[in-house]
Design an enzyme around this catalytic site. Structure first.
Site, PDB file in Angstrom:
ATOM      1  N   ASP A   9      35.561  32.810  77.789  1.00 56.67           N
ATOM      2  CA  ASP A   9      34.309  32.062  77.996  1.00 56.67           C
ATOM      3  C   ASP A   9      34.481  30.566  78.245  1.00 56.67           C
ATOM      4  OD1 ASP A   9      33.394  34.574  77.395  1.00 56.67           O
ATOM      5  OD2 ASP A   9      32.250  33.997  75.633  1.00 56.67           O
ATOM      6  N   ASP A  51      30.314  35.001  79.502  1.00 59.18           N
ATOM      7  CA  ASP A  51      28.960  35.430  79.180  1.00 59.18           C
ATOM      8  C   ASP A  51      28.202  35.478  80.501  1.00 59.18           C
ATOM      9  OD1 ASP A  51      29.074  35.743  76.446  1.00 59.18           O
ATOM     10  OD2 ASP A  51      27.633  34.164  75.994  1.00 59.18           O
ATOM     11  N   HIS A  53      24.473  36.519  81.089  1.00 58.35           N
ATOM     12  CA  HIS A  53      23.209  37.034  80.570  1.00 58.35           C
ATOM     13  C   HIS A  53      22.119  37.101  81.635  1.00 58.35           C
ATOM     14  CE1 HIS A  53      24.739  36.990  76.526  1.00 58.35           C
ATOM     15  NE2 HIS A  53      24.997  35.705  76.568  1.00 58.35           N
ATOM     16  N   HIS A  62      19.094  37.989  71.823  1.00 59.72           N
ATOM     17  CA  HIS A  62      20.150  36.974  71.854  1.00 59.72           C
ATOM     18  C   HIS A  62      19.590  35.595  72.211  1.00 59.72           C
ATOM     19  CE1 HIS A  62      24.356  35.875  71.843  1.00 59.72           C
ATOM     20  NE2 HIS A  62      24.311  35.436  73.090  1.00 59.72           N
ATOM     21  N   HIS A  76      21.531  30.494  77.675  1.00 54.52           N
ATOM     22  CA  HIS A  76      22.824  29.969  78.114  1.00 54.52           C
ATOM     23  C   HIS A  76      23.497  30.986  79.013  1.00 54.52           C
ATOM     24  CE1 HIS A  76      23.665  32.445  74.562  1.00 54.52           C
ATOM     25  NE2 HIS A  76      24.831  32.696  75.138  1.00 54.52           N
ATOM     26  N   LYS A 101      30.293  39.830  80.221  1.00 54.57           N
ATOM     27  CA  LYS A 101      29.785  40.434  78.991  1.00 54.57           C
ATOM     28  C   LYS A 101      28.404  39.892  78.676  1.00 54.57           C
ATOM     29  CE  LYS A 101      32.383  37.246  75.981  1.00 54.57           C
ATOM     30  NZ  LYS A 101      31.267  36.575  75.345  1.00 54.57           N
ATOM     31  N   CYS A 143      33.307  33.932  69.939  1.00 53.39           N
ATOM     32  CA  CYS A 143      33.850  34.883  70.909  1.00 53.39           C
ATOM     33  C   CYS A 143      35.372  34.990  70.880  1.00 53.39           C
ATOM     34  CB  CYS A 143      33.345  34.538  72.299  1.00 53.39           C
ATOM     35  SG  CYS A 143      31.539  34.695  72.415  1.00 53.39           S
TER      36      CYS A 143
END
Length: 195
Positions: A9, A51, A53, A62, A76, A101, A143
């Site tokens: 990340d 990440d 999203h 989340h 984010h 992810k 993470c």
């Protein structure tokens, strides 16, 4: 026997100035790039997570307008935004596999993501005979911790490169590294990486 590097990340939203920027994030990006340039043959695979999203929902709780900063967070790393991209100082061309992810749900470990080809990290590691994993990236206490613990749980030997991680809090990072040591990970610095 082969060795992989997990780059966790290293994204704009997790570095200084980002939505959830951590102190030292940009330095981690630069340090990883220096490591890969200095030791291009140290790793059989370089696997990076991001990440990634959804932007139009709360991603399974989340995202929150009133985050607790444990399980819920401000928005984010929304897919397709600048915040979700790798930090400019990370040498992205050195990455062999990209893992996304948290697509529509919370996700901390790289093992919860999928490769761009749609495969799992576990299958990727198995198919390449990976036995050893070095872990770098952001954030140590979330993470990085989750990814290293999952790698240990899947029977890999794990080393965390402590000068190439940065965390949300100093105390949380110390606790995470102590937990990883108890779980069987080795803590090293980048000058101990050899080809």
């Amino acid at each position: 026997m082969s060795t992989a590097l997990f780059v966790i990340d290293v994204q704009n939203d997790f570095t200084e100035g980002g939505a959830l920027g951590v102190q030292g994030g940009a330095a981690v990006a630069e340090g990883i790039s220096r490591l890969l340039a200095a030791h291009p043959d140290a790793y059989d695979l370089v696997i990076a997570s991001r990440d990634w999203h959804d932007g139009d929902n709360d991603n399974g709780g989340h995202f929150s307008s009133e985050p607790d900063f444990l399980d819920s967070w401000p928005p984010h790393c929304v897919a397709g935004t600048h915040g979700a991209e790798y930090h400019d100082d990370l040498t992205a061309h050195a990455i062999d596999f990209h893992v996304r992810k948290g697509q529509g749900q919370p996700a901390y470990s790289i093992y919860e993501g999928v490769t761009e080809e749609g495969g799992t990290v576990r299958d990727l590691l198995d198919s390449h005979g990976v036995t050893d994993i070095d872990v770098v990236g952001l954030a140590t206490d979330y993470c990085v911790r989750a990814s290293a613990l999952d790698a240990l749980a899947h029977g890999r030997r794990v080393r965390v490169i402590t000068d190439l991680v940065a965390g949300v809090s100093a105390e949380g990072s110390r606790e995470a590294l102590a937990e990883l040591t108890r779980a069987g990970a080795d803590l090293i610095t980048s000058d101990h990486v050899t080809p």
